[in-house]
Design a protein around this motif. Structure first.
Motif, PDB file in Angstrom:
ATOM      1  N   GLY A 183      13.881  32.495  28.200  1.00  0.00           N
ATOM      2  CA  GLY A 183      13.161  31.753  29.232  1.00  0.00           C
ATOM      3  C   GLY A 183      14.067  31.245  30.338  1.00  0.00           C
ATOM      4  N   ARG A 184      13.467  30.842  31.424  1.00  0.00           N
ATOM      5  CA  ARG A 184      14.228  30.376  32.583  1.00  0.00           C
ATOM      6  C   ARG A 184      15.130  29.194  32.236  1.00  0.00           C
ATOM      7  NH1 ARG A 184      13.012  31.985  37.685  1.00  0.00           N
ATOM      8  NH2 ARG A 184      13.609  29.947  38.532  1.00  0.00           N
ATOM      9  N   LEU A 185      14.649  28.326  31.362  1.00  0.00           N
ATOM     10  CA  LEU A 185      15.460  27.181  30.967  1.00  0.00           C
ATOM     11  C   LEU A 185      16.746  27.634  30.277  1.00  0.00           C
ATOM     12  CD1 LEU A 185      15.600  24.061  30.785  1.00  0.00           C
ATOM     13  CD2 LEU A 185      14.480  24.267  28.546  1.00  0.00           C
ATOM     14  N   SER A 186      16.638  28.672  29.440  1.00  0.00           N
ATOM     15  CA  SER A 186      17.789  29.138  28.665  1.00  0.00           C
ATOM     16  C   SER A 186      18.830  29.850  29.516  1.00  0.00           C
ATOM     17  CB  SER A 186      17.331  30.064  27.533  1.00  0.00           C
ATOM     18  OG  SER A 186      16.609  29.343  26.556  1.00  0.00           O
ATOM     19  N   TRP A 187      18.385  30.557  30.554  1.00  0.00           N
ATOM     20  CA  TRP A 187      19.398  31.256  31.366  1.00  0.00           C
ATOM     21  C   TRP A 187      19.855  30.431  32.578  1.00  0.00           C
ATOM     22  CZ3 TRP A 187      18.280  32.820  36.415  1.00  0.00           C
ATOM     23  CH2 TRP A 187      16.965  33.128  36.752  1.00  0.00           C
ATOM     24  N   GLY A 188      19.416  29.187  32.620  1.00  0.00           N
ATOM     25  CA  GLY A 188      19.925  28.275  33.645  1.00  0.00           C
ATOM     26  C   GLY A 188      19.309  28.447  35.013  1.00  0.00           C
ATOM     27  N   ALA A 189      18.081  28.938  35.055  1.00  0.00           N
ATOM     28  CA  ALA A 189      17.413  29.122  36.349  1.00  0.00           C
ATOM     29  C   ALA A 189      17.124  27.783  37.006  1.00  0.00           C
ATOM     30  CB  ALA A 189      16.101  29.873  36.156  1.00  0.00           C
ATOM     31  N   PRO A 190      17.305  27.686  38.302  1.00  0.00           N
ATOM     32  CA  PRO A 190      16.972  26.443  39.014  1.00  0.00           C
ATOM     33  C   PRO A 190      15.472  26.324  39.232  1.00  0.00           C
ATOM     34  CG  PRO A 190      17.704  28.086  40.573  1.00  0.00           C
ATOM     35  CD  PRO A 190      17.852  28.714  39.201  1.00  0.00           C
ATOM     36  N   GLU A 191      15.053  25.198  39.729  1.00  0.00           N
ATOM     37  CA  GLU A 191      13.647  25.031  40.116  1.00  0.00           C
ATOM     38  C   GLU A 191      13.309  26.037  41.213  1.00  0.00           C
ATOM     39  OE1 GLU A 191      11.010  22.673  39.330  1.00  0.00           O
ATOM     40  OE2 GLU A 191      12.229  22.512  37.519  1.00  0.00           O
ATOM     41  N   PRO A 192      12.068  26.489  41.263  1.00  0.00           N
ATOM     42  CA  PRO A 192      11.666  27.344  42.381  1.00  0.00           C
ATOM     43  C   PRO A 192      11.835  26.617  43.712  1.00  0.00           C
ATOM     44  CG  PRO A 192       9.987  27.293  40.673  1.00  0.00           C
ATOM     45  CD  PRO A 192      10.966  26.220  40.331  1.00  0.00           C
ATOM     46  N   THR A 193      12.003  27.358  44.761  1.00  0.00           N
ATOM     47  CA  THR A 193      11.989  26.778  46.104  1.00  0.00           C
ATOM     48  C   THR A 193      10.516  26.644  46.496  1.00  0.00           C
ATOM     49  OG1 THR A 193      14.085  27.875  46.621  1.00  0.00           O
ATOM     50  CG2 THR A 193      12.781  27.037  48.484  1.00  0.00           C
ATOM     51  N   TRP A 194       9.932  25.501  46.176  1.00  0.00           N
ATOM     52  CA  TRP A 194       8.482  25.330  46.312  1.00  0.00           C
ATOM     53  C   TRP A 194       7.995  25.586  47.729  1.00  0.00           C
ATOM     54  CZ3 TRP A 194       6.335  25.412  41.799  1.00  0.00           C
ATOM     55  CH2 TRP A 194       6.985  24.852  40.695  1.00  0.00           C
ATOM     56  N   SER A 195       8.809  25.238  48.727  1.00  0.00           N
ATOM     57  CA  SER A 195       8.380  25.412  50.120  1.00  0.00           C
ATOM     58  C   SER A 195       8.172  26.877  50.483  1.00  0.00           C
ATOM     59  CB  SER A 195       9.402  24.778  51.074  1.00  0.00           C
ATOM     60  OG  SER A 195      10.685  25.356  50.897  1.00  0.00           O
ATOM     61  N   ASN A 196       8.724  27.797  49.691  1.00  0.00           N
ATOM     62  CA  ASN A 196       8.520  29.227  49.939  1.00  0.00           C
ATOM     63  C   ASN A 196       7.223  29.750  49.340  1.00  0.00           C
ATOM     64  OD1 ASN A 196      10.870  29.421  51.385  1.00  0.00           O
ATOM     65  ND2 ASN A 196      12.096  30.220  49.705  1.00  0.00           N
ATOM     66  N   GLU A 197       6.506  28.895  48.635  1.00  0.00           N
ATOM     67  CA  GLU A 197       5.152  29.132  48.129  1.00  0.00           C
ATOM     68  C   GLU A 197       5.078  30.057  46.913  1.00  0.00           C
ATOM     69  OE1 GLU A 197       1.516  29.539  50.801  1.00  0.00           O
ATOM     70  OE2 GLU A 197       1.647  31.560  49.935  1.00  0.00           O
ATOM     71  N   VAL A 198       4.351  29.606  45.943  1.00  0.00           N
ATOM     72  CA  VAL A 198       3.952  30.446  44.816  1.00  0.00           C
ATOM     73  C   VAL A 198       2.446  30.320  44.651  1.00  0.00           C
ATOM     74  CG1 VAL A 198       6.145  30.281  43.575  1.00  0.00           C
ATOM     75  CG2 VAL A 198       4.347  28.600  43.117  1.00  0.00           C
TER      76      VAL A 198
END
Length: 224
Positions: free
Chosen positions: A43-58
């Protein structure tokens, strides 16, 4: 906002509507590990992924109204066109305006599988729609799987003439798990997707026949 999805361009906790609050959450982005069939997903937590750049929209699928099993309709296979890690590929895509990695799953050359973006979130991998709107976007309902490597023989400085057996086994088992869990019956290559924009060779001339063979083996549908 549509009743089928929510466009999100700011932190989830800023949405106060009760229905939105049950769907628009950070939690899907904070998974440590989970299984899809027999495949363990890092998962993203395990591989050290940062928070999404929310302003770029999902775009969050409104799974409180329509379940993922009734939303996810196809799987699209890609190659990274580079040998970079999942983290480096996400960083590169973020510089191009993506909120996070555009693919839902990233299969490393050693066969390990990483979560790119949660399945609850529409991907950004299949291309631009021929008509405006999320429901006309080829990413709608499409699960994006990318293999680390460049599998196009006529590419420039870097190419992979072979995909590691562990990598191909992971692809097969991941697709099988998704098929069984979400009843996804269509398996496409990026170059087969009906979309706008320039043509693509993705996932490359070497990987293409392997995907076609896998599609036949699993009894899945191809391009319509």
């Amino acid at each position: 906002m549509s009743d089928k999805f929510f466009k999100v361009n700011k932190a989830p906790e800023t949405y106060s509507n009760e229905q939105c609050h049950s769907v628009i959450r950070r939690e899907p982005w904070r998974r440590s590990s989970f299984l899809v069939g027999s495949i363990k997903i890092i998962g993203r937590l395990s591989w050290g992924a940062p928070e999404p750049t929310w302003s770029n929209e999902v775009i969050y699928y409104n799974f409180s109204r329509t379940s993922l099993i009734n939303t996810l309709t196809n799987i699209v296979v890609h190659h990274t066109n580079n040998s970079n890690s999942v983290s480096d590929n996400e960083k590169k895509q973020k510089t191009k305006g993506y909120a996070a990695l555009g693919y839902h799953f990233f299969i490393n050359a050693d066969g390990s599988v990483y979560e790119g973006r949660p399945l609850e979130i529409m991907g950004s991998h299949a291309g631009r729609g021929k008509q405006a709107g999320a429901l006309n976007d080829p990413d709608w309902g499409s699960v994006g799987i990318v293999l680390q490597g460049d599998f196009h023989h006529d590419d420039d400085w870097f190419k992979s003439n072979t995909a590691a057996k562990k990598q191909l086994n992971a692809l097969e088992n991941l697709i099988l798990g998704l098929n069984r869990k979400y009843n996804i019956g269509q398996l496409l290559m990026h170059r087969e997707v009906n979309r706008g924009g320039p043509a693509t060779v993705c996932p490359g001339s070497y990987l293409a026949p392997l995907v076609i063979n896998l599609r036949d083996k699993l009894g899945m549908k191809g391009k319509r």
